[in-house]
Design a protein around this motif. Structure first.
Motif, short mmCIF file in Angstrom:
data_model
loop_
_atom_site.label_atom_id
_atom_site.label_comp_id
_atom_site.label_asym_id
_atom_site.label_seq_id
_atom_site.Cartn_x
_atom_site.Cartn_y
_atom_site.Cartn_z
N PHE A 93 -25.82 -17.83 -50.70
CA PHE A 93 -24.35 -17.04 -50.39
C PHE A 93 -23.86 -17.51 -49.07
O PHE A 93 -24.43 -17.17 -48.07
N GLY A 94 -23.11 -18.35 -49.06
CA GLY A 94 -22.30 -19.01 -47.85
C GLY A 94 -20.88 -18.52 -47.72
O GLY A 94 -20.12 -18.76 -48.62
N HIS A 95 -20.33 -18.05 -46.46
CA HIS A 95 -19.12 -17.76 -46.22
C HIS A 95 -18.46 -18.72 -45.56
O HIS A 95 -19.06 -18.94 -44.38
N SER A 96 -17.33 -19.42 -45.72
CA SER A 96 -16.45 -20.30 -45.01
C SER A 96 -17.42 -21.64 -44.66
O SER A 96 -17.96 -22.08 -45.37
N MET A 97 -17.59 -21.48 -43.24
CA MET A 97 -18.71 -22.53 -42.87
C MET A 97 -19.98 -22.53 -43.53
O MET A 97 -20.55 -23.66 -43.99
N GLY A 98 -20.41 -21.35 -43.58
CA GLY A 98 -21.56 -21.10 -44.33
C GLY A 98 -21.61 -21.70 -45.77
O GLY A 98 -22.86 -22.11 -46.24
N ALA A 99 -20.71 -21.63 -46.51
CA ALA A 99 -20.83 -22.40 -47.81
C ALA A 99 -20.87 -23.62 -48.04
O ALA A 99 -21.64 -24.20 -48.96
N VAL A 100 -20.55 -24.40 -46.79
CA VAL A 100 -20.86 -26.02 -46.81
C VAL A 100 -22.28 -26.10 -46.36
O VAL A 100 -22.99 -26.97 -46.93
N VAL A 101 -22.80 -25.30 -45.51
CA VAL A 101 -24.15 -25.30 -45.10
C VAL A 101 -25.01 -25.11 -46.37
O VAL A 101 -26.05 -25.75 -46.56
N GLY A 102 -24.76 -24.14 -47.14
CA GLY A 102 -25.28 -23.54 -48.32
C GLY A 102 -25.36 -24.94 -49.29
O GLY A 102 -26.28 -25.07 -50.05
N PHE A 103 -24.05 -25.54 -49.57
CA PHE A 103 -24.25 -26.57 -50.44
C PHE A 103 -24.87 -27.80 -49.96
O PHE A 103 -25.64 -28.40 -50.83
N GLU A 104 -24.95 -28.13 -48.68
CA GLU A 104 -25.99 -29.05 -48.16
C GLU A 104 -27.52 -28.67 -48.39
O GLU A 104 -28.30 -29.36 -48.64
N LEU A 105 -27.84 -27.32 -48.19
CA LEU A 105 -28.93 -26.87 -48.31
C LEU A 105 -29.33 -26.88 -49.97
O LEU A 105 -30.78 -27.38 -50.11
N ALA A 106 -28.45 -26.62 -50.59
CA ALA A 106 -28.78 -26.65 -52.20
C ALA A 106 -29.07 -28.08 -52.70
O ALA A 106 -29.95 -28.31 -53.35
N ARG A 107 -28.58 -29.09 -51.94
CA ARG A 107 -28.76 -30.39 -52.35
C ARG A 107 -30.21 -30.97 -52.00
O ARG A 107 -31.00 -31.49 -52.52
N ARG A 108 -30.67 -30.32 -50.69
CA ARG A 108 -31.93 -30.78 -50.32
C ARG A 108 -32.69 -29.86 -51.04
O ARG A 108 -34.08 -30.72 -51.33
N LEU A 109 -32.93 -28.76 -51.48
CA LEU A 109 -33.74 -28.02 -52.13
C LEU A 109 -33.85 -28.66 -53.75
O LEU A 109 -34.75 -28.89 -54.23
#
Length: 253
Positions: A93-109
């Protein structure tokens, strides 16, 4: 796992109400934000989800550390500290900037064969849209003016000048990370992506939030809430209910 690995993990990931074995919900804060932003959410789902909130460098008890200035660096660091031996379901669950960090983390996972159960992307337009921006180049007054514009009436007024001065370095680094981010070419995610947005967000339109549909080959859903950029402060109960409902559905799928 070495003691050093555990120490680094605890530096990055905070647990307010541990629930071993339950689905992990890794919460990633907004620009200038910290792990404590998610304490109310963690309290609301105590015993139902194992909420883990990220603490980026450069704020609160990590204030002496230099903040990172790229989304990729943040995602790389989080990927390193997540326990590969923890086989409990993991949602992001990422909010604002965290949503983009979450997206890139999801890519890596996903590339490592450990895709998340779901990605909740809140208060941010799709990372596949052209972005940019120059807020990180503004003087301190301009930077704080943008923070107040986004803050709206949903959070406590930002009046403590000493605290504001303390958060400026991390806030500037975060805006730089977001505004200079350009996603590399990669296959779409396969996990469900649930985008959430406030209908009066001054930075993100409903259409921009809806464009998250292009980030996954899995299920996509757009949830629109009344409110601005920090709609989830006033809409906590509704947001919690939606998270729990979607994660239950994924567990049964």
């Amino acid at each position: 796992m070495t003691g050093r690995d555990q120490a680094e993990r605890e530096l990055w990931i905070r647990r307010f109400h541990p629930a071993p074995g339950a689905t992990r919900l890794l919460c990633l804060p907004h620009a200038g934000g910290s792990s404590s932003f998610f304490f109310p959410l963690a309290t609301a789902v105590a015993g139902k989800l194992n909420v883990q909130a990220v603490q980026y460098p450069g704020r609160q008890d990590r204030r002496s550390e230099p903040p990172l200035t790229s989304i990729d660096a943040l995602a790389d660091a989080l990927f390193r500290v997540l326990d590969p031996d923890d086989d409990s379901p993991l949602a992001l669950f990422g909010h604002s900037m965290g949503a983009v960090v979450g997206f890139e983390l999801a890519r890596r996972l996903s590339a490592a064969g450990r895709p998340p159960t779901a990605l909740f992307a809140s208060g941010r337009g799709s990372p596949l849209l052209s972005s940019g921006g120059t807020v990180h180049k503004l003087g301190d007054a301009g930077l704080l003016a943008e923070l107040r514009r986004l803050n709206g009436s949903e959070l406590a007024p930002l009046k403590d000048q000493e605290i504001l001065q303390m958060i400026i370095p991390a806030l500037r680094a975060d805006f730089r990370a977001v505004e200079t981010y350009r996603p590399a070419a990669a296959p779409p995610l396969t996990c469900p992506v649930i985008a959430m947005v406030g209908d009066a967000d001054p930075r993100v339109t409903v259409e921009q939030a809806g464009a998250w549909s292009g980030t996954t080959d899995g299920r996509f859903e757009l949830l629109v809430h009344p409110g601005g950029h920090f709609y989830l402060a006033a809409r906590r109960d509704a947001v919690v209910a939606q998270i729990l409902e979607r994660l239950r559905a994924e567990a049964l799928a």
